[in-house]
Design a protein around this motif. Sequence first.
Motif, PDB file in Angstrom:
ATOM      1  N   MET A 270       0.800  -1.214   0.000  1.00 18.82           N
ATOM      2  CA  MET A 270       0.000   0.000   0.000  1.00 18.82           C
ATOM      3  C   MET A 270       0.840   1.274   0.000  1.00 18.82           C
ATOM      4  SD  MET A 270      -2.950   0.928  -0.396  1.00 18.82           S
ATOM      5  CE  MET A 270      -4.579   1.082   0.217  1.00 18.82           C
ATOM      6  N   PRO A 271       1.918   1.375   0.822  1.00 20.09           N
ATOM      7  CA  PRO A 271       2.696   2.609   0.797  1.00 20.09           C
ATOM      8  C   PRO A 271       3.216   2.935  -0.602  1.00 20.09           C
ATOM      9  CG  PRO A 271       3.305   1.318   2.699  1.00 20.09           C
ATOM     10  CD  PRO A 271       2.390   0.453   1.880  1.00 20.09           C
ATOM     11  N   LEU A 272       3.557   1.909  -1.393  1.00 18.42           N
ATOM     12  CA  LEU A 272       4.081   2.179  -2.728  1.00 18.42           C
ATOM     13  C   LEU A 272       2.985   2.683  -3.653  1.00 18.42           C
ATOM     14  CD1 LEU A 272       6.563  -0.799  -3.146  1.00 18.42           C
ATOM     15  CD2 LEU A 272       7.002   1.551  -2.436  1.00 18.42           C
ATOM     16  N   VAL A 273       1.775   2.129  -3.500  1.00 17.85           N
ATOM     17  CA  VAL A 273       0.647   2.621  -4.294  1.00 17.85           C
ATOM     18  C   VAL A 273       0.358   4.075  -3.931  1.00 17.85           C
ATOM     19  CG1 VAL A 273      -1.835   2.390  -4.641  1.00 17.85           C
ATOM     20  CG2 VAL A 273      -0.398   0.361  -4.635  1.00 17.85           C
ATOM     21  N   MET A 274       0.334   4.360  -2.619  1.00 18.15           N
ATOM     22  CA  MET A 274       0.086   5.732  -2.183  1.00 18.15           C
ATOM     23  C   MET A 274       1.202   6.653  -2.669  1.00 18.15           C
ATOM     24  SD  MET A 274      -2.806   5.559  -0.790  1.00 18.15           S
ATOM     25  CE  MET A 274      -2.946   7.250  -0.280  1.00 18.15           C
ATOM     26  N   LEU A 275       2.436   6.122  -2.701  1.00 19.88           N
ATOM     27  CA  LEU A 275       3.554   6.936  -3.178  1.00 19.88           C
ATOM     28  C   LEU A 275       3.358   7.309  -4.649  1.00 19.88           C
ATOM     29  CD1 LEU A 275       6.321   8.198  -2.847  1.00 19.88           C
ATOM     30  CD2 LEU A 275       7.342   5.987  -3.360  1.00 19.88           C
ATOM     31  N   ALA A 276       2.958   6.323  -5.469  1.00 24.07           N
ATOM     32  CA  ALA A 276       2.698   6.601  -6.879  1.00 24.07           C
ATOM     33  C   ALA A 276       1.623   7.672  -7.004  1.00 24.07           C
ATOM     34  CB  ALA A 276       2.265   5.321  -7.593  1.00 24.07           C
TER      35      ALA A 276
ATOM     36  N   ARG B 270       1.042   6.497 -13.425  1.00 25.67           N
ATOM     37  CA  ARG B 270       1.734   6.820 -14.668  1.00 25.67           C
ATOM     38  C   ARG B 270       2.679   5.698 -15.050  1.00 25.67           C
ATOM     39  NH1 ARG B 270       1.447  12.623 -13.915  1.00 25.67           N
ATOM     40  NH2 ARG B 270      -0.774  12.802 -13.582  1.00 25.67           N
ATOM     41  N   GLY B 271       3.127   5.730 -16.291  1.00 24.05           N
ATOM     42  CA  GLY B 271       4.200   4.860 -16.755  1.00 24.05           C
ATOM     43  C   GLY B 271       3.922   3.381 -16.558  1.00 24.05           C
ATOM     44  N   ALA B 272       4.908   2.710 -15.953  1.00 21.52           N
ATOM     45  CA  ALA B 272       4.824   1.255 -15.794  1.00 21.52           C
ATOM     46  C   ALA B 272       3.594   0.857 -14.976  1.00 21.52           C
ATOM     47  CB  ALA B 272       6.093   0.742 -15.127  1.00 21.52           C
ATOM     48  N   PHE B 273       3.297   1.653 -13.943  1.00 18.26           N
ATOM     49  CA  PHE B 273       2.124   1.378 -13.110  1.00 18.26           C
ATOM     50  C   PHE B 273       0.849   1.327 -13.955  1.00 18.26           C
ATOM     51  CE2 PHE B 273       4.311   2.695  -9.127  1.00 18.26           C
ATOM     52  CZ  PHE B 273       3.833   1.691  -8.316  1.00 18.26           C
ATOM     53  N   ALA B 274       0.722   2.309 -14.867  1.00 18.35           N
ATOM     54  CA  ALA B 274      -0.485   2.410 -15.681  1.00 18.35           C
ATOM     55  C   ALA B 274      -0.655   1.172 -16.545  1.00 18.35           C
ATOM     56  CB  ALA B 274      -0.429   3.663 -16.540  1.00 18.35           C
ATOM     57  N   ILE B 275       0.439   0.731 -17.164  1.00 21.81           N
ATOM     58  CA  ILE B 275       0.368  -0.457 -18.031  1.00 21.81           C
ATOM     59  C   ILE B 275       0.035  -1.686 -17.191  1.00 21.81           C
ATOM     60  CG2 ILE B 275       1.731  -1.954 -19.528  1.00 21.81           C
ATOM     61  CD1 ILE B 275       3.268   0.624 -20.336  1.00 21.81           C
TER      62      ILE B 275
ATOM     63  N   ALA C  82       9.984  14.397  -3.347  1.00 23.54           N
ATOM     64  CA  ALA C  82      11.057  13.672  -2.659  1.00 23.54           C
ATOM     65  C   ALA C  82      10.676  13.389  -1.203  1.00 23.54           C
ATOM     66  CB  ALA C  82      12.347  14.475  -2.713  1.00 23.54           C
ATOM     67  N   ARG C  83       9.982  14.343  -0.567  1.00 27.22           N
ATOM     68  CA  ARG C  83       9.591  14.121   0.820  1.00 27.22           C
ATOM     69  C   ARG C  83       8.551  13.004   0.908  1.00 27.22           C
ATOM     70  NH1 ARG C  83       9.984  16.827   5.838  1.00 27.22           N
ATOM     71  NH2 ARG C  83       8.108  16.550   7.095  1.00 27.22           N
ATOM     72  N   PHE C  84       7.663  12.960  -0.065  1.00 27.92           N
ATOM     73  CA  PHE C  84       6.701  11.854  -0.104  1.00 27.92           C
ATOM     74  C   PHE C  84       7.433  10.522  -0.246  1.00 27.92           C
ATOM     75  CE2 PHE C  84       3.055  14.723  -1.437  1.00 27.92           C
ATOM     76  CZ  PHE C  84       2.276  14.423  -0.329  1.00 27.92           C
ATOM     77  N   THR C  85       8.458  10.506  -1.112  1.00 26.85           N
ATOM     78  CA  THR C  85       9.226   9.272  -1.299  1.00 26.85           C
ATOM     79  C   THR C  85       9.840   8.839   0.021  1.00 26.85           C
ATOM     80  OG1 THR C  85       9.742  10.077  -3.499  1.00 26.85           O
ATOM     81  CG2 THR C  85      11.000   8.189  -2.717  1.00 26.85           C
ATOM     82  N   ALA C  86      10.507   9.791   0.708  1.00 23.18           N
ATOM     83  CA  ALA C  86      11.121   9.467   1.993  1.00 23.18           C
ATOM     84  C   ALA C  86      10.058   8.972   2.970  1.00 23.18           C
ATOM     85  CB  ALA C  86      11.824  10.706   2.548  1.00 23.18           C
ATOM     86  N   TYR C  87       8.920   9.662   2.985  1.00 23.36           N
ATOM     87  CA  TYR C  87       7.869   9.320   3.940  1.00 23.36           C
ATOM     88  C   TYR C  87       7.369   7.895   3.720  1.00 23.36           C
ATOM     89  CZ  TYR C  87       3.622   9.383   6.674  1.00 23.36           C
ATOM     90  OH  TYR C  87       2.656   9.065   7.599  1.00 23.36           O
ATOM     91  N   TYR C  88       7.018   7.576   2.470  1.00 23.89           N
ATOM     92  CA  TYR C  88       6.387   6.270   2.243  1.00 23.89           C
ATOM     93  C   TYR C  88       7.375   5.124   2.357  1.00 23.89           C
ATOM     94  CZ  TYR C  88       1.908   8.338   1.374  1.00 23.89           C
ATOM     95  OH  TYR C  88       0.726   8.999   1.542  1.00 23.89           O
ATOM     96  N   PHE C  89       8.648   5.359   2.013  1.00 23.46           N
ATOM     97  CA  PHE C  89       9.615   4.282   2.221  1.00 23.46           C
ATOM     98  C   PHE C  89       9.832   4.043   3.713  1.00 23.46           C
ATOM     99  CE2 PHE C  89      10.441   4.270  -2.252  1.00 23.46           C
ATOM    100  CZ  PHE C  89      10.847   2.965  -2.483  1.00 23.46           C
ATOM    101  N   ALA C  90       9.909   5.124   4.496  1.00 17.89           N
ATOM    102  CA  ALA C  90      10.044   4.958   5.939  1.00 17.89           C
ATOM    103  C   ALA C  90       8.817   4.234   6.498  1.00 17.89           C
ATOM    104  CB  ALA C  90      10.225   6.322   6.606  1.00 17.89           C
ATOM    105  N   THR C  91       7.630   4.591   5.994  1.00 17.23           N
ATOM    106  CA  THR C  91       6.403   3.945   6.428  1.00 17.23           C
ATOM    107  C   THR C  91       6.445   2.446   6.142  1.00 17.23           C
ATOM    108  OG1 THR C  91       5.217   5.950   5.931  1.00 17.23           O
ATOM    109  CG2 THR C  91       3.901   3.983   6.163  1.00 17.23           C
ATOM    110  N   LEU C  92       6.890   2.119   4.933  1.00 15.59           N
ATOM    111  CA  LEU C  92       6.964   0.717   4.533  1.00 15.59           C
ATOM    112  C   LEU C  92       7.903  -0.052   5.458  1.00 15.59           C
ATOM    113  CD1 LEU C  92       6.120  -1.332   2.386  1.00 15.59           C
ATOM    114  CD2 LEU C  92       8.026  -0.577   0.995  1.00 15.59           C
ATOM    115  N   VAL C  93       9.060   0.546   5.739  1.00 21.72           N
ATOM    116  CA  VAL C  93      10.054  -0.127   6.580  1.00 21.72           C
ATOM    117  C   VAL C  93       9.507  -0.328   7.991  1.00 21.72           C
ATOM    118  CG1 VAL C  93      12.267   0.218   7.722  1.00 21.72           C
ATOM    119  CG2 VAL C  93      12.077   0.577   5.255  1.00 21.72           C
ATOM    120  N   VAL C  94       8.917   0.722   8.570  1.00 23.23           N
ATOM    121  CA  VAL C  94       8.408   0.600   9.940  1.00 23.23           C
ATOM    122  C   VAL C  94       7.272  -0.418   9.997  1.00 23.23           C
ATOM    123  CG1 VAL C  94       7.256   1.810  11.827  1.00 23.23           C
ATOM    124  CG2 VAL C  94       9.102   2.919  10.588  1.00 23.23           C
TER     125      VAL C  94
END
Lengths: 276, 265
Positions: free
Chosen positions: A46-52, B202-207, A69-81
Amino acid sequence: MSARPASTRSGFAPTLRAVPTLLRIGFAGVVAYRSEMIVWILTTNMPLVMLALLRAVAAEGPVGRFDAARFTAYYFATLVVRLLTSAWVVWELVYEIRQGTLAAKLLRPLSPLVPYATDNLAALPIRGALVLPIALVGVLWAGPERFTHDPLSWLAFVVSVAAAWAVTFLVMLAIGTLSLRWESSLSIYDLWIAAYFVFSGYLLPLELFPPRVLAVVRWLPFRYLLSFPVEIALGALSRREILLGLGAQLGWLAASALLAHLIWRDGLRRFAAYGG
Amino acid sequence: MTALARYARLFAIQLRTSVLLALQYRVEFVVQAIMSVFWTATALVPLLALYDRRPSIAGWSRDEALIVVGFFTALKGVLEGAIQPSLGAVVEHVRKGTLDFVLLKPVDAQFLVSTSKLDVFKGVHVLTGLGVIGWALHALGRAPGPLAIATALTLFAVGALLLYSIHLLVVALAFKVVKVDNLSFLFSSAYDAARWPSSVFRGAFAIFFTFVLPLAVMTTFPALALLGRLPARSLALALGLGVAFGLASRAAFQRALGSYTSAGG
């Protein structure tokens, strides 16, 4: 058949002696079911979907204090925790109570809670090994400057993750034990997890919620199960806020331990080992 | 009696058994109803919080995105109420070797296992989903025409077929790797992504979300149809994918049955 509470039959020292063996058994179990564990880890996507989603939103301009970039940091930290604090004792417990196999565990001169805890803890080395590359990708993608550089904060991070795991485990234990009394206890767990997803910051950083929602979140345990360690890792908290947060975590730890203890004691009195 | 009538009667019997079973646990209905409303409400919080800050996300206004959430919730009801219970039972059958009893019966095995167990009360998700869609349409001040509704319903059915087929493919896998129950968890966790309009990916996710795991077809397409914005080519794509997944999963299941060796095999 009714069972007496196991705690009256086991001392502290024998329990402590059994722990290394139990951890070894748990570790062997994890190794045996390693492919299952990998699937479980993939389930936490889910964190990766939310990140996208939120990177797409942030592409049109930052959301609050959050840029891409802050969203990226946030969701990766979320995933790890999330991966480090997950437990599954509620499923195990409900299953064993329904099948009656809990009876076998009660016969041992050791509280059944100890093997449940060691089973969950024994998974940590492998989980940690799998989480490490995820963390690395997060740091490289978001940029190391997005995370705190204060060693004391990282120490606090480790403590807060451990506390978050303990509270998660104890709440699961309490809800699982509830099924001694009530068959639908898994529905309660579903309610808990639904609230957790929203109010722990798992789906959306808490600071992006409207103030009205935040006022409620402050009084719930969920932030301390996920968002709090994440906020530490991102360097979003001052030392004072970190100390206050750790204190609150300790409070929730005590409350959940008490709750789990009471439900367990009450539940065992009515345990009848049906179906077993 | 023609084969079709025979299967229709059989389906009615299976449905009746499930309903009778559910009626034994009437309190469960109230529990499920509360759960459904609570679950939907919590799922809406992040969406509403985001739209508090943005008037539109990836071309979707708040109320339009709510229609997607409505279809997501309704389809979740189909998934948890009809697809997961029966196909989950197959995995159990394979593990215990009791699939023998299914195979011995003079009916199509896929039909029998797919209709064996319906969790009727999960159907409440469908009602919640319809409620959300109705609310969103009301907020938009729009009433879709009969053609739009018919298209949306067709796409909803295609979505259900896709979910079913993907699940059947997972079950076919269960014949090889017996411990597969968490693979279906993996799939439901991926399904959660369908609550967002697919254009945010977007991109790979979309496909990936259109062709490999066609979540876009399941929830975004019906919403677009209801809004009258679905291109005809997307409708054709959806129907094509539905047929392809349906046939592929049936073939995979038949093959898997061929390799079934009974008693935990």
